[in-house]
Every structure is written in structure tokens, then in C-alpha cells.
Scaffold this motif. Structure first.
Motif, PDB file in Angstrom:
ATOM      1  N   ASP A 213      -5.814  -1.346 -10.777  1.00  0.00           N
ATOM      2  CA  ASP A 213      -4.537  -2.008 -10.479  1.00  0.00           C
ATOM      3  C   ASP A 213      -3.381  -1.006 -10.514  1.00  0.00           C
ATOM      4  O   ASP A 213      -2.471  -1.059  -9.680  1.00  0.00           O
ATOM      5  N   THR A 214      -3.421  -0.100 -11.489  1.00  0.00           N
ATOM      6  CA  THR A 214      -2.370   0.915 -11.600  1.00  0.00           C
ATOM      7  C   THR A 214      -2.378   1.831 -10.388  1.00  0.00           C
ATOM      8  O   THR A 214      -1.322   2.159  -9.828  1.00  0.00           O
ATOM      9  N   LEU A 215      -3.574   2.262  -9.968  1.00  0.00           N
ATOM     10  CA  LEU A 215      -3.683   3.153  -8.809  1.00  0.00           C
ATOM     11  C   LEU A 215      -3.169   2.477  -7.543  1.00  0.00           C
ATOM     12  O   LEU A 215      -2.484   3.107  -6.727  1.00  0.00           O
ATOM     13  N   THR A 216      -3.486   1.198  -7.374  1.00  0.00           N
ATOM     14  CA  THR A 216      -3.016   0.462  -6.200  1.00  0.00           C
ATOM     15  C   THR A 216      -1.493   0.353  -6.195  1.00  0.00           C
ATOM     16  O   THR A 216      -0.840   0.625  -5.183  1.00  0.00           O
ATOM     17  N   ALA A 217      -0.927  -0.045  -7.339  1.00  0.00           N
ATOM     18  CA  ALA A 217       0.527  -0.187  -7.429  1.00  0.00           C
ATOM     19  C   ALA A 217       1.219   1.157  -7.223  1.00  0.00           C
ATOM     20  O   ALA A 217       2.275   1.234  -6.573  1.00  0.00           O
ATOM     21  N   TYR A 218       0.641   2.223  -7.766  1.00  0.00           N
ATOM     22  CA  TYR A 218       1.216   3.565  -7.613  1.00  0.00           C
ATOM     23  C   TYR A 218       1.253   3.984  -6.146  1.00  0.00           C
ATOM     24  O   TYR A 218       2.287   4.458  -5.643  1.00  0.00           O
ATOM     25  N   ALA A 219       0.136   3.779  -5.440  1.00  0.00           N
ATOM     26  CA  ALA A 219       0.068   4.165  -4.025  1.00  0.00           C
ATOM     27  C   ALA A 219       1.056   3.351  -3.194  1.00  0.00           C
ATOM     28  O   ALA A 219       1.745   3.889  -2.310  1.00  0.00           O
ATOM     29  N   GLU A 220       1.133   2.054  -3.478  1.00  0.00           N
ATOM     30  CA  GLU A 220       2.053   1.193  -2.727  1.00  0.00           C
ATOM     31  C   GLU A 220       3.507   1.574  -3.002  1.00  0.00           C
ATOM     32  O   GLU A 220       4.338   1.594  -2.074  1.00  0.00           O
ATOM     33  N   LEU A 221       3.821   1.882  -4.257  1.00  0.00           N
ATOM     34  CA  LEU A 221       5.197   2.254  -4.592  1.00  0.00           C
ATOM     35  C   LEU A 221       5.582   3.574  -3.940  1.00  0.00           C
ATOM     36  O   LEU A 221       6.717   3.723  -3.454  1.00  0.00           O
ATOM     37  N   LYS A 222       4.673   4.542  -3.917  1.00  0.00           N
ATOM     38  CA  LYS A 222       4.990   5.818  -3.262  1.00  0.00           C
ATOM     39  C   LYS A 222       5.290   5.609  -1.784  1.00  0.00           C
ATOM     40  O   LYS A 222       6.217   6.209  -1.233  1.00  0.00           O
ATOM     41  N   GLU A 223       4.512   4.745  -1.136  1.00  0.00           N
ATOM     42  CA  GLU A 223       4.749   4.467   0.278  1.00  0.00           C
ATOM     43  C   GLU A 223       6.091   3.766   0.472  1.00  0.00           C
ATOM     44  O   GLU A 223       6.859   4.103   1.388  1.00  0.00           O
ATOM     45  N   LEU A 224       6.395   2.801  -0.380  1.00  0.00           N
ATOM     46  CA  LEU A 224       7.670   2.089  -0.274  1.00  0.00           C
ATOM     47  C   LEU A 224       8.855   3.022  -0.536  1.00  0.00           C
ATOM     48  O   LEU A 224       9.900   2.924   0.111  1.00  0.00           O
ATOM     49  N   LYS A 225       8.698   3.941  -1.491  1.00  0.00           N
ATOM     50  CA  LYS A 225       9.759   4.909  -1.782  1.00  0.00           C
ATOM     51  C   LYS A 225      10.014   5.810  -0.572  1.00  0.00           C
ATOM     52  O   LYS A 225      11.163   6.165  -0.270  1.00  0.00           O
ATOM     53  N   ALA A 226       8.933   6.203   0.108  1.00  0.00           N
ATOM     54  CA  ALA A 226       9.080   7.041   1.302  1.00  0.00           C
ATOM     55  C   ALA A 226       9.833   6.286   2.395  1.00  0.00           C
ATOM     56  O   ALA A 226      10.709   6.839   3.072  1.00  0.00           O
TER      57      ALA A 226
END
Length: 298
Positions: A213-226
């Protein structure tokens, strides 16, 4: 007021139950837990002040429209079988010496008017449904009324009937919360970032391993930040172009429609660096260190 707050720490009230269920807009289950297990400052604010200040005028309007006999601000009541279940009703509707119904008073912003249904229905925000059902259980009543002032000038009143199935669920959730969290002093899981900050205000310096769950949220947040960075750049570019286009003018129109303005505005700001240089002792005397945890993506 202090005695009132002390008594509220000894049970679950009507304003707590929606938070325990996770449907309150005002607080979370962790807020309820902390209010029962720690000394919390008394809540203050304009909305709370006016909520209390307008309580009696709204009751007066309810009495005028219904002719009901009303007891204002009754004493706190506990459920006869469950000491942890308490009620602090705004008012009670009576017939002679018999309590017939709960009366709750609410004020709401005009921006939230869509959350309220038509007059004389039961279409009110879900946290208030939970609250009056809780009170009906503790008082063993079959009905409740909510009198609401919306936007400062729209009065509506609502009729809620007892729902034993819902009450049974509320009681089960509240009892589990009291026995599993409040009594053993075990906080509930945080529901949002603000909860996490309250529960874990300091880091321990150690490293945790990410789960799925942490890895998924991290990847999604990095994409949203970009995406956010790119959008901010595009917004800044359009703002620059509009400033160039408007030049020395104050207002830009298309025909008779105003599109945007670019006007000078003044503000006074405290120059802390200059004050520190001129008065280092005073600066040190009135400086207050604060600490908060900051989330940074790597």
C-alpha cells in the motif's frame, strides 16, 4: 464549563458518535479518544460562539411555530444500562411532566444549505441523524426534532423518528470504541494526515520498510507531484502573458464582461530580520520554537 468538560470525558456523547463511525465533518475517532484520555483545551471559534448565542432565539422560533413546551439545556443524562453512553441534548419537548421528544438546535453556513432538505423532512446531515438517534436511545424516546438556522436567515425544522436498527449499530460501535480504546488507553488508527501528526508528533530516527500500500501511494504521489509541477509552470506562463497584455491598465474586458484585473494593493508586513538585527535581545525573548514533521519525497 470545566465541570461539563470533565463529565463529557466520562462517556460517549451525541457529538462523538458520528466521529467514531467516521462520518463527522468536524472531528475524527482519534479526536474523540484524545478528548476522553487527555486534557484538551476548550474549543473556541466564531462558529461555536454563534452556535451557542443563537440557540435560544432558534428555540423561541420553534416554540412560536409549534406551540411546544420546551425544557432548555437539560442536565446531562446517562443510559440506565450503559454508563459510558451520555446525552447532552440542547432541549427537550415535554407534555406536562413527560418528556416526549429531543430538540436539537443547529446553525449552518449558507454554503452548506444543500446538505439540508426541505422543511418538515428528515433530510439533515448524517452526523446529526446519528446524534439524535443516540439521544433517543438514551432517553428512550421515539422522535426528535432539529431546528436549524441556515445562512443566518433561513429557518427550517426537521422531524426524525427512532430507528432501532441504526441505534443498535451505534451502540455496538460505541461500546467497542470505549472498551477497546478508551479504557485500555489504546488510540484508534489515524484516519488522515492530521491524525497522524497528533499521534506521531516526533519521529524516532529509525527506518521502516514499505508495504504494498505504501509503495502504491508513493508512486501515485510522485506522479501527481510531477503533474502539479507542470501545471504550476503552465499557470505561471499564462499569468505572465496576461500581465504583459494588460500592461498599465487596471481591468481587462471582453465587450462588457470583465475578464480579470491587475491592481496594486498595499500590505504591512513585519520585518523580522530587521527587528532581530536592531533588537537581538527582544527578538530572542519573544521567539518561540515550533516543531512539525515534514513529508519529503526522495
Amino acid at each position: 464549563m470545566n465541570n461539563f468538560l470533565t463529565q463529557r470525558k466520562k462517556g460517549i456523547g451525541g457529538s462523538d458518535i458520528a466521529a467514531i463511525l467516521g462520518v463527522s465533518k468536524f472531528k475524527t475517532a482519534l479526536d474523540v479518544y484524545l478528548s476522553k484520555t487527555t486534557d484538551q483545551p476548550e474549543q473556541k471559534g466564531e462558529h461555536l460562539y454563534w452556535g451557542h448565542a443563537l440557540e435560544n432565539p432558534i428555540i423561541d422560533r420553534f416554540i412560536r411555530d409549534t406551540g411546544a413546551n420546551v425544557i432548555r439545556q437539560p442536565e446531562m443524562r446517562r443510559h440506565p444500562d450503559y454508563e459510558w453512553a451520555i446525552a447532552n441534548a440542547d432541549a427537550l419537548i415535554t407534555n406536562s411532566d413527560t418528556i416526549e421528544a429531543i430538540l436539537e438546535i443547529k446553525t449552518s453556513s449558507a454554503f452548506k444549505s444543500r446538505e439540508w432538505g426541505a422543511d418538515d423532512t428528515d433530510e439533515v446531515p448524517i452526523e446529526y441523524i446519528a446524534q439524535v438517534q443516540w439521544y433517543m436511545w438514551i432517553y428512550n424516546l421515539q422522535e426528535a426534532y432539529i431546528a436549524a438556522l441556515i445562512g443566518g436567515n433561513q429557518y427550517r425544522q426537521y422531524h426524525i423518528t427512532r430507528d432501532d436498527e441504526l441505534i443498535a449499530m451505534l451502540a455496538e460501535k460505541a461500546q467497542a470504541f470505549w472498551q477497546n480504546h478508551v479504557i485500555p488507553r489504546i488510540p484508534p488508527e489515524p484516519q488522515n494526515g492530521e491524525d497522524a501528526q497528533k499521534l506521531y508528533p516526533h519521529d524516532n530516527g529509525n527506518t521502516a520498510q514499505a508495504d504494498s500500500d505504501t509503495l502504491t501511494a508513493y508512486a501515485e504521489l510522485k506522479e501527481l507531484k510531477a503533474q502539479e509541477k507542470e501545471l504550476k509552470a503552465q499557470i505561471a506562463a499564462r499569468e505572465d502573458l496576461l500581465k504583459i497584455k494588460i500592461g498599465e491598465y487596471s481591468t481587462m474586458q471582453a465587450g462588457d464582461n470583465t475578464l480579470f484585473t491587475w491592481k496594486a494593493q498595499q500590505s504591512n508586513r513585519f520585518d523580522s530580520k530587521a527587528f532581530q538585527a536592531a533588537h537581538p535581545d527582544l527578538y530572542q525573548q519573544y521567539s518561540k520554537q515550533s516543531e512539525t514533521r515534514v513529508l519529503r519525497l526522495k
